[in-house]
Design a protein around this motif. Structure first.
Motif, mmCIF file in Angstrom:
data_model
loop_
_atom_site.group_PDB
_atom_site.id
_atom_site.type_symbol
_atom_site.label_atom_id
_atom_site.label_comp_id
_atom_site.label_asym_id
_atom_site.label_seq_id
_atom_site.Cartn_x
_atom_site.Cartn_y
_atom_site.Cartn_z
ATOM 1 N N VAL A 147 0.815 -1.221 0.000
ATOM 2 C CA VAL A 147 0.000 0.000 0.000
ATOM 3 C C VAL A 147 0.843 1.263 0.000
ATOM 4 O O VAL A 147 0.298 2.361 0.144
ATOM 5 C CB VAL A 147 -0.946 0.008 1.226
ATOM 6 N N LYS A 148 2.151 1.105 -0.145
ATOM 7 C CA LYS A 148 3.039 2.277 -0.130
ATOM 8 C C LYS A 148 3.740 2.468 -1.468
ATOM 9 O O LYS A 148 4.862 2.954 -1.528
ATOM 10 C CB LYS A 148 4.067 2.131 0.998
ATOM 11 N N THR A 152 0.177 5.363 -5.494
ATOM 12 C CA THR A 152 -0.956 5.409 -4.559
ATOM 13 C C THR A 152 -0.533 5.801 -3.147
ATOM 14 O O THR A 152 -1.324 5.678 -2.213
ATOM 15 C CB THR A 152 -1.630 4.028 -4.512
ATOM 16 N N HIS A 156 -3.303 6.441 -0.009
ATOM 17 C CA HIS A 156 -3.317 5.500 1.106
ATOM 18 C C HIS A 156 -2.879 6.169 2.411
ATOM 19 O O HIS A 156 -3.396 5.810 3.487
ATOM 20 C CB HIS A 156 -2.410 4.312 0.790
ATOM 21 N N GLU A 159 -5.971 7.895 3.565
ATOM 22 C CA GLU A 159 -6.890 6.925 4.152
ATOM 23 C C GLU A 159 -6.439 6.534 5.556
ATOM 24 O O GLU A 159 -7.266 6.444 6.481
ATOM 25 C CB GLU A 159 -6.975 5.686 3.266
ATOM 26 N N TRP A 192 -9.675 12.647 -0.977
ATOM 27 C CA TRP A 192 -9.442 11.311 -1.529
ATOM 28 C C TRP A 192 -9.451 11.356 -3.046
ATOM 29 O O TRP A 192 -8.721 10.596 -3.694
ATOM 30 C CB TRP A 192 -10.514 10.359 -1.024
ATOM 31 N N VAL A 549 -6.781 -0.034 4.915
ATOM 32 C CA VAL A 549 -6.195 0.968 4.025
ATOM 33 C C VAL A 549 -5.696 0.281 2.762
ATOM 34 O O VAL A 549 -4.938 -0.688 2.821
ATOM 35 C CB VAL A 549 -5.046 1.711 4.729
ATOM 36 N N GLY A 550 -6.126 0.791 1.609
ATOM 37 C CA GLY A 550 -5.651 0.270 0.336
ATOM 38 C C GLY A 550 -6.229 -1.074 -0.055
ATOM 39 O O GLY A 550 -5.786 -1.651 -1.047
#
Length: 786
Positions: A147-148, A152, A156, A159, A192, A549-550
């Motif tokens: 998610v990093k 994105t 993320h 979020e 977002w 998240v993600g």
């Protein structure tokens, strides 16, 4: 003219000289510098610079503007402090004042985020009591690498900060009533959609100037007057994807299963873009509905003797102009109807007071049925405004009538919310849910009804989206709804059961899935619906949501697949509605044209069987007999299927997405209403004759079976024995051959007379067989009266 690279060095020297002047001289010098910069920019625009150098010029100007903004901010801050020192008495410094000054400083912006995203993250950092750098460090250290990613990362991170802040805010009692909370969640959705500094085309407008001074009150959700505290314009709107990612985190606002339908209901009149005014109104009415439910529960606990876990969802019948009538048999009386998360209660109105409530338990397994029905005075079925309740616990069905002059909106509303509770308990029994899982399911149903009431009361327009806001009703009607419920039951298996008042963190189960908290139960608890059973679960418990998240929630994936099938079904149904025609003659004409190939083939076979063309009939007879003898007859049906499949694939390959030509049907001559009624009566008469003929055949067969005519029964019995022997010992192809030859050659000139004689004898024999007797008995109309 080309841009001078030494311009930035000269401007920095000029800036350093300006800081040595007093505030008034600083302003004059700054204005001169700004005017010189403006002249330089105009000269650069007039000059014809190559494309590569123009890009470098634009980047240099952008950096110069950023530095100029910082210089202006320093000038204004120094000027503000000098004016403040003149008009305000200085106070002695203390450690407390130093810490207050440090806390008033705005959080540092994160370079990867857009201005609106930095504003949201800064407000989240104040709610959580952490700096933005600490939040970013937690994001980098706690979450996996998936998610990093670079593309994105900003979304993320946003979020992550938003989810943590919403989890903390949701522990407050009256957060839905706070307009700043509503503004913050809406800003989260806006951020977002444009989280990264590279994806935001235009910079949002800044906040209005706040009053300077020591009396300024710091907001919980908004930071002080800084560059990052951005006030979003009311014209900005939110899309469905951002709403579905942020809103379900706060359980009272939306549910993962119904969030798309809630967005459609809120944006049905605004081109499917959500305005803040609509969102704000929805949350205000949601807060109002929840408070009304708490007030109603406080008033009904004594009268209805509610259990500790029951929550009053709605009460109707308290207004004299909108009564609720209960019908049992032919008796009817007004009263008050109350729905909780476990049962329906009806209190009949006596002489100025309500009598003892009658309980209709929705949680027990008693084959309960709730559906719309007709009712009226003295048992007459006149008005479609009632809900029928039937179970094994009541002797006869009970009808709840909701009289109103307009349509039947009250009835539909009570039907939907009653079915939601009933289906929630059926879901609990089907998947054998206990304790915390059961409470979580009922809490989700309760919040669904609260959202239904809020949308219904806030936006009083006729909408088909209301019923789709209820989770279990939606799963019951959607295609693949059983998969949605199965996915929900799987997600409930990860709920953390809490024993005692201890902090419970996420654990890992055997399937490598994070355990989650019963967020719906905890949300009800924090909103004031406190019971002894869930007190140990909710107090001092860490909120661990199942929305990551993600990641896309499994329920959301199941709902999306179901919605795809729903869209295809709705599109197909639209074509069905378009081709529906009215009138018996028109429908018969359409059917004849559609069945024309079949009718044509049957007519040709009939022509061959009539032996009007002796040579064609003979050739067809010989070919068919040869195919039957060789055993090729079993391949006729597969060959037909393959032939049709080839035609379909051929059409698909060469049509290439072209629209299908309309099917042409010759419209029959128009008829007036009387002629159409006569045609309908004739069709009904013919249909009745066919039914009578079928009944007569069945009654005669019953007479043969029961040997009412012994001689005929003996002949039929011998015939059945002969057929049994034939089917047992003769190969099927020879049986088919004999049957085909006998039927096909009936009209042959050589045996037409003999075949007619045999058919006549069989018909005369059939006529002599009597029909079995039938006795019609009238139903017993005596019912139990109350």
């Amino acid at each position: 003219m080309y841009f001078d690279p030494t311009y930035n060095v000269q401007r920095q020297n000029m800036t350093s000289n300006i800081t040595l002047l007093n505030p008034s001289q600083q302003d004059d010098e700054a204005i001169k510098i700004e005017r010189g910069n403006a002249r330089g920019r105009r000269e650069v625009r007039r000059s014809r610079i190559p494309r590569e150098e123009a890009k470098w010029v634009r980047s240099a100007l952008r950096s110069a503007l950023v530095e100029m903004e910082g210089m202006w901010e320093n000038i204004l801050r120094n000027r503000h402090q000098s004016l403040k020192s003149i008009f305000h008495r200085s106070k002695p410094s203390s450690p407390d004042s130093d810490s207050a000054d440090d806390s008033s400083n705005s959080p540092k912006p994160i370079p990867q985020l857009s201005p609106i995203a930095n504003s949201v993250v800064s407000r989240c950092s104040k709610i959580l009591g952490m700096s933005t750098q600490e939040l970013q460090h937690c994001f980098d250290s706690e979450l996996p690498l998936a998610v990093k990613e670079l593309l994105t990362y900003a979304r993320h991170l946003l979020e992550f900060c938003s989810y943590k802040a919403l989890h903390k805010i949701s522990t407050n009692l009256d957060y839905l009533n706070d307009k700043e909370f509503r503004r913050l969640t809406f800003d989260m959705m806006l951020a977002w959609e444009a989280p990264s500094v590279y994806t935001l085309p235009d910079t949002p407008t800044s906040n209005k100037d706040e009053t300077a001074g020591d009396e300024d009150e710091a907001s919980l959700f908004y930071s002080s007057s800084t560059n990052m505290a951005l006030q979003v314009d009311d014209k900005k709107t939110v899309g469905q994807e951002s709403f579905s990612r942020i809103a379900p985190v706060c359980v009272p606002i939306a549910d993962v299963v119904t969030v798309h339908n809630l967005f459609q209901a809120l944006t049905s009149t605004s081109s499917h873009r959500l305005h803040f005014l609509v969102y704000d109104k929805y949350l205000r009415f949601l807060d109002k509905v929840i408070k009304n439910s708490k007030n109603a529960m406080a008033a009904c606990v004594v009268n209805l003797q509610l259990s500790d876990e029951e929550i009053v969802l709605d009460v109707d019948g308290t207004i004299p102009t909108q009564p609720v009538l209960q019908h049992v048999g032919i008796a009817a009386w007004p009263g008050r109807l109350t729905l909780t998360n476990y049962a329906l209660y009806f209190e009949s109105l006596g002489v100025g007071v309500y009598e003892k409530a009658v309980l209709y338990d929705l949680a027990a397994d008693m084959k309960q049925v709730i559906k719309p029905d007709l009712t009226g005075p003295l048992g007459a079925r006149l008005f479609d405004k009632a809900v029928m309740y039937k179970s094994t616990a009541v002797a006869e069905p009970v009808y709840f009538e909701f009289p109103e002059f307009k349509a039947n909106l009250r009835r539909d509303y009570w039907l939907d919310i009653s079915l939601e509770i009933l289906r929630a308990h059926k879901f609990i029994r089907k998947y054998y849910l206990k304790e915390v899982q059961k409470s979580e399911v009922l809490a989700r149903a309760v919040f669904g009804i609260f959202r239904y009431r809020a949308v219904r009361e806030a936006f009083r327009f006729f909408s088909s989206h209301y019923k789709t806001l209820l989770t279990f009703n939606l799963a019951e009607t959607l295609p693949r709804g059983d998969i949605i419920l199965e996915t929900m039951s799987n997600s409930l298996t990860n709920l953390t059961a809490v024993s005692g008042k201890r902090d419970i963190h996420a654990t890992v189960d055997t399937r490598r899935q994070l355990a989650v908290s019963p967020v719906a139960v905890m949300s009800l608890f924090y909103l004031g619906f406190k019971s002894k059973k869930v007190a140990d679960i909710c107090e001092e418990t860490t909120v661990v949501s199942d929305i990551r998240v993600g990641e896309i929630h499994p329920l959301e994936l199941a709902v999306k697949k179901s919605l795809q099938d729903t869209g295809k079904a709705e599109a197909a149904q639209a074509t069905v509605d378009q081709v529906k025609v009215e009138g018996i003659d028109t429908n018969v004409a359409v059917m004849k044209e559609l069945l024309f190939p079949v009718i044509l083939s049957a007519n040709r076979l009939q022509l061959l069987a009539s032996w009007k063309d002796f040579y064609k009939s003979t050739v067809f007879l010989l070919l068919t007999c040869y195919m039957i003898i060789r055993g090729w007859i079993q391949y006729i049906l597969p060959s037909i299927f393959v032939f049709i499949a080839i035609i379909m694939l051929w059409r698909r390959h060469f049509r290439r997405g072209r629209p299908l030509e309309a099917f042409t049907v010759t419209h029959p001559p128009n008829r007036n209403a009387v002629e159409q009624l006569l045609t309908l009566q004739e069709a009904i008469t013919q249909f009745e004759s066919l039914i009578q003929a079928g009944n007569i055949i069945l009654l005669k067969l019953r007479a043969l079976l029961l040997a009412i005519l012994p001689q005929a029964t003996e002949k039929v019995a011998l015939l059945l024995v002969f057929l049994a022997v034939v089917f047992a010992f003769v190969p099927p192809k020879y049986i088919i051959l004999v049957v085909f030859v006998e039927c096909y050659t009936r009209e042959m000139p050589y045996r037409k007379e003999s075949s007619d004689r045999w058919i006549r004898r069989i018909r005369e024999w059939w006529i002599r067989i009597p029909a079995a007797p039938v006795q019609l008995v009238k139903p017993d109309d005596s019912k139990k009266r109350k």
